[in-house]
Design an enzyme around this catalytic site. Sequence first.
Site, PDB file in Angstrom:
ATOM      1  N   GLU A 104       0.485  -0.659  -0.189  1.00 37.17           N
ATOM      2  CA  GLU A 104       0.041  -0.363   0.484  1.00 37.17           C
ATOM      3  C   GLU A 104       1.032   1.102   0.177  1.00 37.17           C
ATOM      4  OE1 GLU A 104      -2.415   1.975   0.051  1.00 37.17           O
ATOM      5  OE2 GLU A 104      -3.856   0.693   0.405  1.00 37.17           O
ATOM      6  N   ASP A 105       0.844   2.349  -0.284  1.00 37.09           N
ATOM      7  CA  ASP A 105       1.375   3.287  -0.727  1.00 37.09           C
ATOM      8  C   ASP A 105       0.987   4.199   0.589  1.00 37.09           C
ATOM      9  OD1 ASP A 105      -1.817   4.040  -1.107  1.00 37.09           O
ATOM     10  OD2 ASP A 105      -1.575   5.628  -2.448  1.00 37.09           O
ATOM     11  N   PHE A 157      -1.876  16.122   4.162  1.00 32.44           N
ATOM     12  CA  PHE A 157      -1.879  15.510   2.519  1.00 32.44           C
ATOM     13  C   PHE A 157      -0.223  15.670   2.278  1.00 32.44           C
ATOM     14  CE2 PHE A 157      -3.247  14.882  -1.719  1.00 32.44           C
ATOM     15  CZ  PHE A 157      -4.183  13.905  -1.456  1.00 32.44           C
ATOM     16  N   ARG A 170       1.698  12.416  -8.714  1.00 35.42           N
ATOM     17  CA  ARG A 170       2.612  10.803  -8.797  1.00 35.42           C
ATOM     18  C   ARG A 170       4.240  11.342  -8.909  1.00 35.42           C
ATOM     19  NH1 ARG A 170      -2.399   7.681  -8.078  1.00 35.42           N
ATOM     20  NH2 ARG A 170      -3.501   8.078  -8.308  1.00 35.42           N
TER      21      ARG A 170
END
Length: 182
Positions: A104-105, A157, A170
């Site tokens: 998972e990121d 975030f 990304r």
Amino acid sequence: MAWPGRRNESTGPVLLDCRTIRNRVRELGAQITRDYQGKTPHLVAVLKGASIFHADLVRAIELPLSYDFIAVGSYGTEGTSSGEVRILKDLEDGLEGKDVLLVEDIVDTGLTLHSLVQNLKERNPLSLKIVALLNKPAGRKIDVPVDYTGFDIPDAFVVGYGLDYDQRYRNLPDIHLLRFGK
Ligand code: IMP
């Protein structure tokens, strides 16, 4: 936590630079290599966010291995996790008898991962462990056992190294804080 919808945003300071990430990914690879001696782990990357982490991680593991990809979406409104995931792209191969390592990121509330783990367990893997590059302990709403964590980060975030905001950022080599507003 809930994030604001689409609005002016820009990259803020670097939280984790690419060298720091590279070194930690190597450490994780070495640890997984030790822990899975004599086994052939099957790494399942969660698209799209984990794709870059996964590509680096598999090359840091000195074992025979296989891998596959799964893409999930949340039923929640934009920026929130509802806890229920729907499979957007399923695995090609079954998991029966495999030592699965879910890649998972980032784990925030834990709701996505919890739901995904339930789904994968029903496919009867021999074992199922989780590796997450980033962990936001402050955001957790449900307990999920993350076996290998790259970095604990604050409740902010972040983008880059595979992580997006509205499908962008990304490709940044470093992980940045994202600034909202002016
Ligand atoms: P959870 O269900 O709240 O744990 O959310 C996990 C998913 O939300 C991750 O796999 C990411 O896709 C996304 N996410 C959570 N925090 C961030 C962030 O800081 N940047 C980018 N994506 C995030």
